[in-house]
Design a protein around this motif. Sequence first.
Motif, PDB file in Angstrom:
ATOM      1  N   GLN A  54       3.456  -0.675  -6.258  1.00  0.00           N
ATOM      2  CA  GLN A  54       4.346  -1.800  -6.002  1.00  0.00           C
ATOM      3  C   GLN A  54       4.468  -2.079  -4.514  1.00  0.00           C
ATOM      4  O   GLN A  54       4.279  -1.179  -3.683  1.00  0.00           O
ATOM      5  CB  GLN A  54       5.728  -1.515  -6.599  1.00  0.00           C
ATOM      6  N   VAL A  55       4.743  -3.324  -4.193  1.00  0.00           N
ATOM      7  CA  VAL A  55       4.967  -3.728  -2.803  1.00  0.00           C
ATOM      8  C   VAL A  55       6.465  -3.788  -2.562  1.00  0.00           C
ATOM      9  O   VAL A  55       7.195  -4.552  -3.207  1.00  0.00           O
ATOM     10  CB  VAL A  55       4.331  -5.098  -2.503  1.00  0.00           C
ATOM     11  N   LYS A  56       6.937  -2.976  -1.622  1.00  0.00           N
ATOM     12  CA  LYS A  56       8.356  -2.925  -1.282  1.00  0.00           C
ATOM     13  C   LYS A  56       8.494  -3.032   0.237  1.00  0.00           C
ATOM     14  O   LYS A  56       8.008  -2.173   0.966  1.00  0.00           O
ATOM     15  CB  LYS A  56       8.983  -1.624  -1.777  1.00  0.00           C
ATOM     16  N   LYS A  57       9.133  -4.105   0.679  1.00  0.00           N
ATOM     17  CA  LYS A  57       9.338  -4.337   2.112  1.00  0.00           C
ATOM     18  C   LYS A  57       8.015  -4.264   2.875  1.00  0.00           C
ATOM     19  O   LYS A  57       7.896  -3.577   3.899  1.00  0.00           O
ATOM     20  CB  LYS A  57      10.344  -3.339   2.682  1.00  0.00           C
ATOM     21  N   ASP A  58       7.008  -4.959   2.352  1.00  0.00           N
ATOM     22  CA  ASP A  58       5.680  -5.052   2.968  1.00  0.00           C
ATOM     23  C   ASP A  58       4.949  -3.720   3.031  1.00  0.00           C
ATOM     24  O   ASP A  58       4.012  -3.549   3.813  1.00  0.00           O
ATOM     25  CB  ASP A  58       5.784  -5.637   4.386  1.00  0.00           C
ATOM     26  N   LYS A  59       5.358  -2.773   2.193  1.00  0.00           N
ATOM     27  CA  LYS A  59       4.666  -1.498   2.107  1.00  0.00           C
ATOM     28  C   LYS A  59       4.286  -1.227   0.663  1.00  0.00           C
ATOM     29  O   LYS A  59       5.017  -1.591  -0.266  1.00  0.00           O
ATOM     30  CB  LYS A  59       5.553  -0.345   2.617  1.00  0.00           C
ATOM     31  N   LEU A  60       3.132  -0.583   0.478  1.00  0.00           N
ATOM     32  CA  LEU A  60       2.734  -0.177  -0.858  1.00  0.00           C
ATOM     33  C   LEU A  60       3.451   1.112  -1.237  1.00  0.00           C
ATOM     34  O   LEU A  60       3.542   2.049  -0.429  1.00  0.00           O
ATOM     35  CB  LEU A  60       1.224   0.031  -0.923  1.00  0.00           C
ATOM     36  N   ASP A  61       3.949   1.145  -2.456  1.00  0.00           N
ATOM     37  CA  ASP A  61       4.718   2.302  -2.914  1.00  0.00           C
ATOM     38  C   ASP A  61       4.215   2.728  -4.285  1.00  0.00           C
ATOM     39  O   ASP A  61       4.132   1.912  -5.207  1.00  0.00           O
ATOM     40  CB  ASP A  61       6.208   1.956  -2.986  1.00  0.00           C
TER      41      ASP A  61
ATOM     42  N   ARG B 174      -0.137   5.241   6.384  1.00  0.00           N
ATOM     43  CA  ARG B 174       0.256   3.918   6.852  1.00  0.00           C
ATOM     44  C   ARG B 174       0.385   2.961   5.674  1.00  0.00           C
ATOM     45  O   ARG B 174      -0.471   2.088   5.473  1.00  0.00           O
ATOM     46  CB  ARG B 174      -0.785   3.386   7.843  1.00  0.00           C
ATOM     47  N   PRO B 175       1.415   3.109   4.821  1.00  0.00           N
ATOM     48  CA  PRO B 175       1.515   2.269   3.623  1.00  0.00           C
ATOM     49  C   PRO B 175       1.696   0.789   3.917  1.00  0.00           C
ATOM     50  O   PRO B 175       1.582  -0.032   3.003  1.00  0.00           O
ATOM     51  CB  PRO B 175       2.738   2.839   2.896  1.00  0.00           C
ATOM     52  N   ASP B 176       1.952   0.437   5.177  1.00  0.00           N
ATOM     53  CA  ASP B 176       2.060  -0.975   5.553  1.00  0.00           C
ATOM     54  C   ASP B 176       0.733  -1.528   6.089  1.00  0.00           C
ATOM     55  O   ASP B 176       0.643  -2.710   6.450  1.00  0.00           O
ATOM     56  CB  ASP B 176       3.144  -1.168   6.608  1.00  0.00           C
ATOM     57  N   TRP B 177      -0.312  -0.688   6.129  1.00  0.00           N
ATOM     58  CA  TRP B 177      -1.605  -1.108   6.677  1.00  0.00           C
ATOM     59  C   TRP B 177      -2.269  -2.133   5.776  1.00  0.00           C
ATOM     60  O   TRP B 177      -2.158  -2.074   4.540  1.00  0.00           O
ATOM     61  CB  TRP B 177      -2.524   0.105   6.829  1.00  0.00           C
ATOM     62  N   THR B 178      -2.971  -3.065   6.375  1.00  0.00           N
ATOM     63  CA  THR B 178      -3.803  -4.011   5.642  1.00  0.00           C
ATOM     64  C   THR B 178      -5.162  -4.100   6.321  1.00  0.00           C
ATOM     65  O   THR B 178      -5.293  -3.822   7.518  1.00  0.00           O
ATOM     66  CB  THR B 178      -3.172  -5.416   5.573  1.00  0.00           C
ATOM     67  N   PRO B 179      -6.198  -4.481   5.587  1.00  0.00           N
ATOM     68  CA  PRO B 179      -7.560  -4.493   6.144  1.00  0.00           C
ATOM     69  C   PRO B 179      -7.705  -5.425   7.344  1.00  0.00           C
ATOM     70  O   PRO B 179      -7.045  -6.459   7.435  1.00  0.00           O
ATOM     71  CB  PRO B 179      -8.417  -4.977   4.968  1.00  0.00           C
ATOM     72  N   THR B 180      -8.613  -5.040   8.222  1.00  0.00           N
ATOM     73  CA  THR B 180      -8.879  -5.827   9.436  1.00  0.00           C
ATOM     74  C   THR B 180     -10.310  -6.348   9.497  1.00  0.00           C
ATOM     75  O   THR B 180     -10.659  -7.074  10.436  1.00  0.00           O
ATOM     76  CB  THR B 180      -8.620  -4.959  10.687  1.00  0.00           C
ATOM     77  N   LEU B 181     -11.144  -5.984   8.510  1.00  0.00           N
ATOM     78  CA  LEU B 181     -12.562  -6.318   8.593  1.00  0.00           C
ATOM     79  C   LEU B 181     -12.995  -7.422   7.638  1.00  0.00           C
ATOM     80  O   LEU B 181     -14.129  -7.889   7.721  1.00  0.00           O
ATOM     81  CB  LEU B 181     -13.419  -5.069   8.310  1.00  0.00           C
TER      82      LEU B 181
END
Length: 512
Positions: free
Chosen positions: A274-281, A485-492
Motif C-alpha cells: 500500500q501507498v501511505k504518505k508517498d511511501k510503500l508499506d 528507502r520506501p519513498d524511492w521512485t525510479p530515476t531511469l
Amino acid sequence: MTTPPASEPPPPGTPASAPAAAHGANPPRGIENVPRSSTETGKFGRLFRGLTPLVLDDAQIQNVVATMVDPGDPAAPGGWSPTPTPTDGGIAAGWTYLAQFIDHDITFDPSSLLDQANDPDALENFRTPRFDLDSVYGLGPTANPWLYDSNDPDKLLLGVNPPEFAQRDLNRNHQGRALIGDPRNDVHIIIAQLHLAFVMFHNAVVDLVRARPELVSGVPATPVGGWGSTGPTVPDRPTFGQIVTLVRWHYQWLVLRGFLPTICGTDVVDAVLQVKKDKLDAVLKLYSVRRKPWMPVEFSGAAYRFGHSLVRDAYLLNGPLGPRPVFSSAGDSDPLADLRGFRRLPSGWEIEWHRFFDDLPGSGPDTQRARLFDTRIASALHTLPASVDHMRRSLATLNLKRGVALELPSGEDFAAAVAGKLRVDPSSVQIQTGLPHAAPLWFWFLKEAEVTRGGQTLGPVGGRVVAEVLVGLAQNDPSSFLKARPDWTPTLGATPGEFTMADLFTIANVTL
C-alpha cells in the motif's frame, strides 16, 4: 521423515549434458525436510504448519494429470499462431520467463561440496533469499572475477563468439557453457537472452552514472556477495556498490510494481503493498519474518509453479526465424530443432523483445501471449525428453509427486486456513475443482485462477501467497529500496517515477 521428492526437470531447453546445477535437477537441499515445529528455523518453512498433508497414490496422481492435458488448438499446430487462439491469456509471453528469472534470483544456492557434507539438510546455513541479482553479479568482482571485464571492472563481461554464431551472447567457455552467476539461466534460449539483457542493462547504467553522477546521489553502496563498501562515498565519484544498488532498486521496482500486478492482479497487490504518505508499506498477514527471510514450501512447491501453465509449445524469436518448439523429438541431435540451451546462441536467433513484451516500439499484433493461468499444460511438457527426465514423464506428474513428498495440504484446507488469517468467509475462497477427491495444492491454485479470474491472473488465494512472499522478501532485505528507502521512485525510466521492462530493454540497447 518425509519421502524425498521426485526429481523435477529443468525448464524448457535442457540438453542431456546439462550440469547438475540446472534448475530442478537437484532440488534445493532441505526442501524435503521442512520442519513443522517452526516456520523460521531454516531456508524452508510452512505458512500453515498444522494442516494435514494430502496423500495421493500414483493412480490418483495420474488421474489428475489426465485432466491437465491440453488437446491443442487446430488453429495453432505446435503451439504458435500469428493470430489469437483460445489458449492465449492476456499477458505477454515474456512474463513467463521473467518469473523464472526471479525464481532463480531468490533461490540462488552457491554452496560448495564441503557445505553439502557439513549441512546435509540445509536447514540453517544458506544465504537468505533476496532480490539482489546475485544470479547476475555472483559474489562480486573479487570472489567471481570471471564475471567481470578486467579492462573495466565495474562492468560485466560479455561473450565473444566465433563468426558463425550470434555476436551478442553471454560470456561462455570453450564448450559453450555460460559463465554466469547462476547456470540455470542458460537452460534455454529465452532465459539466456533475458539474462544477457540484464547484463547489458547493468553495463549501460555504468555509463549513464559516469556521465550523470547525480543519478546515484543518496544511493547507498551496498556490498555484492561480501564485496564492496557500505561506508561514505566521495562526491562525484560513483562507486561500483552504488551502481549495483541503483540497478537492483530498479529491478526490485519491476518485481513489485510491474510483475506482481501482472501475475497476481492489481487488487491483490494493492492489499499487500500500500501507498501511505508517498511511501510503500507492506501489509503482510500470511508471511511473517522474525529472524531472517525463509521460503514457504506452499510458495515454492505450489503457488509459484504457475509458470508451467503459461509455457507455450513454441515461440517465434524474430521475424526471419520460424517458430521453434521448446522441445522436439529431434532436439537431442539437432541443436537448431528447439530452444534448449547450454550452448552458444545460433546466428539469427536473437530475440526481438517486442515479440515477448508490450510497450516496445514494435509491440502489438506480433507480441506473443502467454497461455492462460489454468489447469491445462502445453503438450510439450507432458512427454518430457529423456535428456530432461529419463522416464519421459509429464511435468505435471513430477509437480504433483513433489507436492505429496513435501507433505503439502489440499487446496481446500489451505484456502480455508487463508480465509481464517484474512478474516473472510471461508465459503468465499472455495471452488469446484472437478476432482473426486481433495485437490493437490498446485492444481488448486491453477483451478482457482481459471474459475475466479478467467485464467488472466492468479486467483485471490494463489495471488495473495505469491504477493506476500515476494513483498515480504523485499521488506526484510535491509538493502532493498522497500526497506531502506520506501519513498524511492525510479530515476531511469522514460516516465519519471516509473520503470518498465520496455525501459530496461531500451536502456540495455538490445534488439527491440
